[in-house]
Design a protein around this motif. Structure first.
Motif, PDB file in Angstrom:
ATOM      1  N   LYS A 130     -23.390  23.436   9.801  1.00  0.00           N
ATOM      2  CA  LYS A 130     -23.867  22.823   9.204  1.00  0.00           C
ATOM      3  C   LYS A 130     -24.532  22.888   7.565  1.00  0.00           C
ATOM      4  O   LYS A 130     -23.748  22.781   6.803  1.00  0.00           O
ATOM      5  CB  LYS A 130     -23.871  21.913  10.027  1.00  0.00           C
ATOM      6  CG  LYS A 130     -23.450  20.716  10.702  1.00  0.00           C
ATOM      7  CD  LYS A 130     -23.965  19.411  11.038  1.00  0.00           C
ATOM      8  CE  LYS A 130     -23.208  18.870  11.217  1.00  0.00           C
ATOM      9  NZ  LYS A 130     -22.960  19.388  12.857  1.00  0.00           N
ATOM     10  N   ASP A 149     -28.187  20.978  15.791  1.00  0.00           N
ATOM     11  CA  ASP A 149     -27.292  20.412  15.491  1.00  0.00           C
ATOM     12  C   ASP A 149     -27.984  18.782  14.728  1.00  0.00           C
ATOM     13  O   ASP A 149     -27.876  18.082  13.382  1.00  0.00           O
ATOM     14  CB  ASP A 149     -26.286  19.558  15.971  1.00  0.00           C
ATOM     15  CG  ASP A 149     -24.795  18.989  15.589  1.00  0.00           C
ATOM     16  OD1 ASP A 149     -24.349  19.780  14.707  1.00  0.00           O
ATOM     17  OD2 ASP A 149     -24.631  17.878  15.748  1.00  0.00           O
ATOM     18  N   SER A 169     -30.125  19.932  11.531  1.00  0.00           N
ATOM     19  CA  SER A 169     -29.189  20.697  10.296  1.00  0.00           C
ATOM     20  C   SER A 169     -29.007  19.093   9.789  1.00  0.00           C
ATOM     21  O   SER A 169     -28.677  19.157   8.512  1.00  0.00           O
ATOM     22  CB  SER A 169     -27.916  21.059  10.594  1.00  0.00           C
ATOM     23  OG  SER A 169     -27.576  20.821  11.765  1.00  0.00           O
ATOM     24  N   LYS A 170     -28.445  17.553  10.716  1.00  0.00           N
ATOM     25  CA  LYS A 170     -28.055  17.220   9.437  1.00  0.00           C
ATOM     26  C   LYS A 170     -28.796  16.212   9.165  1.00  0.00           C
ATOM     27  O   LYS A 170     -29.496  15.927   7.858  1.00  0.00           O
ATOM     28  CB  LYS A 170     -27.592  16.019  10.729  1.00  0.00           C
ATOM     29  CG  LYS A 170     -25.969  16.162  11.789  1.00  0.00           C
ATOM     30  CD  LYS A 170     -25.868  15.541  12.051  1.00  0.00           C
ATOM     31  CE  LYS A 170     -24.437  15.702  12.835  1.00  0.00           C
ATOM     32  NZ  LYS A 170     -24.413  14.926  14.569  1.00  0.00           N
TER      33      LYS A 170
END
Lengths: 307, 480
Positions: free
Chosen positions: A64, A296, A299-300
């Motif tokens: 990402k 994850d 990263s968001k």
């Protein structure tokens, strides 16, 4: 005499060449740190101790964030013993960074241990415990074969490099610095392992104290990294049992981090407030699945913070 | 400085090259250089104790000259007394002071009086048990008119401090080593190659066998009560190989290093685990110490010349003294006592000298009877080592009790690598067996085979040393 020396010289070549070949085979299965000193200089780093080393997967972040920053991130986290914030870690990460990089990003993971010390005078950097360990002793952190580490600090006998090719491995240091371990390596159940960790950290609690000097070095680290790109301050999630010990060590920890966050205008992510239930191997280190999900999620959050 | 250290890897080649290329001009230069190198080697560990070895050397150098010059027996005895007094005094003070104080206090407390423990924070100077014995042999031999004293102080000081064997032997006799300092050394290719092979074998014994067995030995001995008997059995057997690999390895490296400099040191181990009885074991284990005790303690006490009672007393004394020489702890004395108890029956039945030669001298394999003899002897020696390794007598007895348990049939609860090291120990013993007719196992091994096979063997051993090396491990016998 000449005959003796020539024979010795010629003979020495073969075992030395073989040994060099064995070193080339080490791909992160025998030693948990070696590869961090053989990979190239980086533009983006994850910093911290073993929680970050195991819990943040660079490849997941890259999915990402590579587009956002134009750099792949490298996990340069070690352990509570080796990489608390201080002059040694700062100097080492400076060496690991590409001098020309200006637009990288840095995930600085923090916890009370990373700004504490178990020495009598926790504000005397000359006595910091990591001064005698490998991060302080290794000059080159990006050499193809790091002989200083191999000869002085390699944690096992070299036959383990070969042995690990034959037997199932429970741990592996990936080329992006992520240290993957499975719970199987410890061979007991999660509650048992967590209890061991609680005992372990309760023992630490009697020895460790907050270090103003380490806090200053955390600030220096942030200041330096801000010249190289964007900085994100992260407190990784923990099991409640371990969190309580950390809070006992430094009840003001979150206020300190919030203060730094405002001071340097950087985001501070405290994931222990999150409603998501992460799974741990031992109360401290996340399971593989949770590490993936967490990376994850992180990263968001990083992307969100930039909007 | 350890033989298996990076420092020695730099130190010795430098010494070797300087010795043969710069100081080869004359004898004085060679000896002076050996002396300097030896003091650097010893001072690397702790320079403060250089004074001690220099003092011991000076006393014996002067006493030697005085004994040699005096015709009057009384004077000769006085100077011998000074030499023995100084050496045994140093040894007694540094090694046994705290032991005697603690034991006396315990004894006083046991009989109902109160005494406070008092001990000094003494550091045991490395090698003191070895070099004091070596220098004493010099003055005693002069007193016995078996040799003449030397006036060459440099040669004498170099003899006492000769670095290959300074800290853990072999304990050289002046009659063997000192004259070698009077002859200018000329490089001998054959001797140097032999030395290299012996160093390689010594490193294999130390680095591959001893240091790796130590991991499992420590696990077994550190917490014996919580382990199955199968673990304890492995711990005890591995300790037998650890102590042999460690001390035999050191001796081989020392002798090999001496050969590279043109010196011949005495053999210290002659394949002791192929002994068929305890008497043979003691002719093959730490030969330089056992012959020292034989020549300077046992024979002066009367040896086997007197009555049966006197002979038994003398045997008991040398075994107990030998045990005590190893350390200031009752465990070592008991260890000596066990060996005395195993030796005395052989002596009483006149069986102590029946196994003199090399086992299965002209055969490839031993007979079942010989194999049985060797296994029994090895088992008895291993039981003795339990006392040697344990911190105190109670722990040793507990360990041995723990061995006699049904859990001996359980799978050992040890790291899976234990099986790898069992295989390595077996390979080691096979190589030892193959080379048992020589001074050390690989001395002439594969000499008549194609060169690729011979050098393949050396290559394999060098690789084993590289691959199985652990971080620098001290030699056990440094503490004695």
């Amino acid at each position: 005499m000449n005959r003796f020396l020539v024979k010795l010289f010629i003979f020495s070549f073969f075992p030395l060449a073989t040994l060099y070949g064995v070193f080339l085979l080490e791909n992160g299965t025998a030693d948990p740190f070696y590869q961090r000193f053989t990979t190239p200089k980086q533009e983006a780093l994850i910093l911290g101790n073993s929680k970050a080393a195991q819990g943040i997967i660079p490849a997941v972040l890259d999915q990402k964030l590579f587009q956002e920053f134009g750099a792949k991130i490298y996990n340069y986290s070690f352990t509570v013993y080796n990489s608390p914030y201080g002059p040694v870690y700062l100097e080492s990460l400076t060496k690991k960074l590409d001098e020309n990089s200006k637009s990288g990003y840095f995930v600085i993971t923090v916890d009370p241990w990373s700004i504490a010390s178990d020495i009598n005078d926790p504000d005397n950097p000359d006595k910091f415990e990591e001064n005698g360990r490998f991060l302080a002793k290794i000059d080159k952190v990006n050499s193809g074969q790091n002989f200083t580490y191999l000869f002085d600090w390699f944690s096992k006998s070299y036959y383990e490099i070969l042995l690990m090719k034959l037997k199932p491995n429970f741990s592996k240091l990936h080329s992006d610095g992520w240290f993957e371990t499975t719970a199987d390596m410890i061979g007991t159940s999660e509650p048992e392992r967590r209890k061991q960790m609680v005992d372990f950290y309760n023992d630490y609690l009697t020895k460790y104290r907050y270090s103003e000097k380490r806090f200053k070095y955390l600030q220096k680290t942030i200041e330096f990294l801000q010249t190289k790109g964007s900085v994100f301050l992260v407190r990784l999630p923990l099991h409640q049992d371990i969190l309580e010990i950390e809070n006992e060590l430094d009840p003001d920890f979150d206020s300190r981090m919030n203060f730094i966050s405002q001071q340097y205008e950087i985001p501070y992510f405290e994931f222990n407030d999150s409603k998501i239930k992460w799974q741990f191997k031992d109360g401290l280190h996340m399971t593989l699945e949770s590490a993936r999900d967490f990376s994850d999620h992180l990263s968001k959050e990083i992307l969100l913070s930039r909007k | 400085m350890l033989f298996n250290s990076f420092e020695f890897l730099l130190f010795f080649p430098l010494v070797f090259l300087l010795f043969w290329f710069v100081f080869q001009k004359n004898l004085k230069a060679q000896n002076s250089f050996i002396l300097l190198a030896s003091y650097v080697f010893y001072g690397w560990w702790d320079w403060r104790f250089l004074g001690l070895i220099a003092f011991s050397s000076l006393v014996d150098y002067i006493c030697g000259l005085k004994i040699g010059a005096a015709e009057d027996t009384f004077k000769r005895k006085v100077y011998l007394g000074i030499s023995l007094g100084v050496n045994l005094g140093l040894l007694g003070f540094f090694k046994y002071f705290n032991f005697f104080i603690d034991s006396t206090v315990q004894m006083i407390n046991t009989i109902g009086f109160q005494a406070n423990p008092y001990s000094l924070q003494l550091i045991l100077p490395v090698g003191i048990s070895f070099y004091t014995f070596q220098t004493m042999s010099y003055t005693i031999d002069i007193y016995r008119r078996k040799m003449v004293p030397t006036k060459d102080a440099v040669a004498f000081f170099a003899y006492v401090s000769f670095f290959p064997q300074l800290v853990a032997g072999p304990i050289e006799r002046a009659a063997n080593l000192l004259p070698q300092f009077f002859k200018k050394k000329v490089f001998d290719y054959g001797l140097a190659m032999d030395g290299m092979r012996q160093i390689l074998w010594g490193l294999f014994m130390k680095v591959v066998i001893a240091d790796n067995c130590a991991v499992f030995v420590n696990q077994a001995f550190n917490n014996p009560e919580s382990q199955p008997a199968s673990n304890l059995l492995i711990g005890a057997v591995f300790f037998s190989f650890q102590i042999y690999g460690d001390f035999g390895g050191y001796s081989n490296i020392a002798i090999g290093t001496g050969k590279l400099l043109g010196f011949n040191l005495m053999q210290n181990f002659a394949f002791p685990y192929f002994s068929r009885d305890i008497a043979e074991f003691w002719r093959r284990w730490h030969i330089s110490l056992s012959t020292w005790f034989r020549d300077y303690v046992y024979i002066p006490l009367g040896g086997s010349k007197g009555s049966k009672y006197q002979s038994l007393r003398n045997i008991l004394i040398i075994f107990l003294v030998s045990g005590f020489w190893h350390g200031a702890n009752w465990t070592f004395i008991i260890w000596g006592g066990i060996h005395a108890a195993l030796f005395i029956p052989l002596y009483l039945f006149g069986k102590n000298r029946i196994n003199i030669g090399i086992v299965s001298q002209n055969k490839a394999l031993p007979s079942f009877y010989e194999l049985g003899q060797m296994l029994v002897t090895f088992s008895l020696v291993t039981l003795g080592w339990v006392f040697f390794r344990s911190p105190d007598i109670i722990s040793a007895v507990g360990y041995i009790q723990g061995l006699f348990d049904m859990s001996i049939f359980q799978k050992p609860q040890m790291d899976i690598r234990v099986y790898l090291f069992i295989i390595l120990v077996l390979i080691f013993m096979m190589l030892e067996w193959g080379g048992r007719r020589e001074e050390f196992a690989i001395q002439k091994m594969a000499f008549h085979k194609p060169i690729l096979i011979r050098y393949g063997l050396y290559y394999g051993l060098v690789m084993a040393v590289f691959l199985f090396a652990r971080k620098e491990q001290e030699f056990i016998y440094f503490q004695f």
